[in-house]
Design an enzyme around this catalytic site. Structure first.
Site, PDB file in Angstrom:
ATOM      1  N   ASP A  44       2.068  41.496 -91.306  1.00 36.74           N
ATOM      2  CA  ASP A  44       3.377  40.904 -91.599  1.00 36.74           C
ATOM      3  C   ASP A  44       4.515  41.926 -91.539  1.00 36.74           C
ATOM      4  OD1 ASP A  44       1.608  38.829 -92.320  1.00 36.74           O
ATOM      5  OD2 ASP A  44       1.624  39.466 -94.411  1.00 36.74           O
ATOM      6  N   GLU A 260       3.738  29.223 -90.406  1.00 36.46           N
ATOM      7  CA  GLU A 260       4.102  30.251 -91.373  1.00 36.46           C
ATOM      8  C   GLU A 260       4.779  31.433 -90.679  1.00 36.46           C
ATOM      9  OE1 GLU A 260       0.401  31.581 -93.099  1.00 36.46           O
ATOM     10  OE2 GLU A 260      -0.047  32.870 -91.390  1.00 36.46           O
TER      11      GLU A 260
END
Length: 387
Positions: A44, A260
């Site tokens: 991420d 997401e």
């Protein structure tokens, strides 16, 4: 579900293994090119650029918190140590909860000389003892290297379900918008894909995560109005997005469909939201995008999706490309897609990659994933990356 949790715990153990400090540049002898992956083991990834320096944040590499790296050229990174600790005076998370508190997906923004870190973690207020009790928090610091202290001893807001993957977009009129993903946890959704999974005997049910947007209060102390649903997996198999967004289910990896890791930006009066679909721990994690004329939609997914995905079918070594952010070269002439991936050499470890991207006439093109040499970002002083 048991199969999913087994995979989840195994992969997460790898996530939170401390990253080794690596500052050796990935470059050729002439010092004019570099190759992916970059020498940072993060999931991420998010990059902040301020005062001539890049700062890289991500999941992993810290003890129940977040670490950072710094760079002058987007390629060579120096470890800055841990910049956020869960046990600061306003800490609201539970480090003893599943996945060591699940400190995931940090993003840092500079606002009026202060630095604000948005992140997700397990909330310690959990009367029903939910396994996934994620919420989003925000911490502040005077420097991009922290230490970051939570603004309050509670999450930004509680929508009543677990949420992760915060991203903030700042509009030119001064308004700020928070984007996040409602988790798949206990979010059973009927669709033709779920019907197919039952018919084939793959799974009895399918859970989904959806991306929402909501306006933030100016001081980040809460939200204004109700969250708006922006993106979700396709309901019908005939939808052009259904094939690529359902691969984790159709490949029998897990009984979940994700939407997401979103990132929103604006260019030429068009709003773009990039997002990731499929299992973050699997081969099919990939990136798509949608466009709108408003920061809260409605958004229309691109027919060109996915714009970044595994390349092993073409003889490459990269899989699991996803959860991206955006960065610009020092002279801002080049745009980069910053994402995590796995390679044949790195195995299950998630590593950071950057590839050039182009936004033109309402279309996003990502020139990746690459592992071959590419030129340094434009505007990098020669002295920075030559011997």
């Amino acid at each position: 579900m048991k199969r999913f949790l087994f995979l989840f715990f195994g992969i997460t153990t790898l996530w939170f293994r401390p990253s080794h400090a690596q500052t050796t540049p990935v470059r050729d002898r002439a010092g004019t090119t570099f190759s992916n992956p970059l020498p940072v083991q993060f999931g991420d990834p998010y990059i902040l650029y301020t005062r001539g320096t890049y700062y890289l944040y991500g999941t992993g590499g810290a003890d129940k918190g977040f670490a950072a790296y710094s760079s002058k050229d987007l390629v060579n990174w120096k470890p800055e140590g841990q910049v956020y600790f869960h046990n600061n005076k306003n800490g609201w998370s539970d480090p003893k909860a599943s996945w060591d508190g699940a400190y995931w997906a940090p993003e840092v923004y500079e606002v009026k000389g202060k630095f604000y870190l948005f992140y997700s973690a397990q909330w310690k207020v959990n009367p029903s003892r939910e396994v996934e009790n994620f919420r989003i928090g925000v911490a502040v610091a005077d420097k991009p290297t922290g230490p970051f202290i939570d603004l309050a001893n509670q999450p930004v807001f509680d929508p009543g379900y677990p949420i992760i993957d915060a991203n903030v977009f700042f509009e030119s009129n001064g308004k700020a918008y928070l984007y996040y993903s409602r988790c798949c946890y206990k979010h059973l959704v009927e669709s033709e894909v779920a019907d197919l999974a039952r018919k084939k005997g793959w799974f009895k049910e399918v859970e989904e995560s959806w991306v929402y947007g909501v306006e933030l209060k100016p001081d980040f102390s809460g939200v204004i109005g109700e969250p708006v649903l922006l993106l979700r997996p396709p309901v019908r198999l005939s939808d052009k997005q259904a094939e690529w967004e359902s691969r984790s289910v159709t490949a029998r990896e897990v009984n979940r469909r994700w939407t997401e890791g979103s990132v929103t930006f604006k260019k030429d009066n068009m709003y773009y939201i990039m997002y990731s679909a499929n299992h973050f721990g699997g081969r099919y994690y990939a990136i798509g995008y949608a466009t709108s004329t408003s920061p809260l939609g409605p958004f229309k997914k691109s027919d060109d999706n996915p714009v970044l995905q595994k390349n092993t079918d073409q003889g490459g070594t990269v899989t699991g490309t996803g959860h991206n952010s955006i960065a610009y070269s020092p002279d801002r002439k080049e745009m980069f897609c910053v994402y995590h991936a796995r390679t044949a050499k790195t195995g299950d470890e998630r590593v950071v990659c950057i590839d050039r991207m182009q936004v033109k006439n309402g279309k996003i093109t990502v020139f990746g994933p690459t592992t071959t040499p590419q030129k340094y970002p434009s505007g990098v002083p020669v002295a920075v990356h030559t011997k």
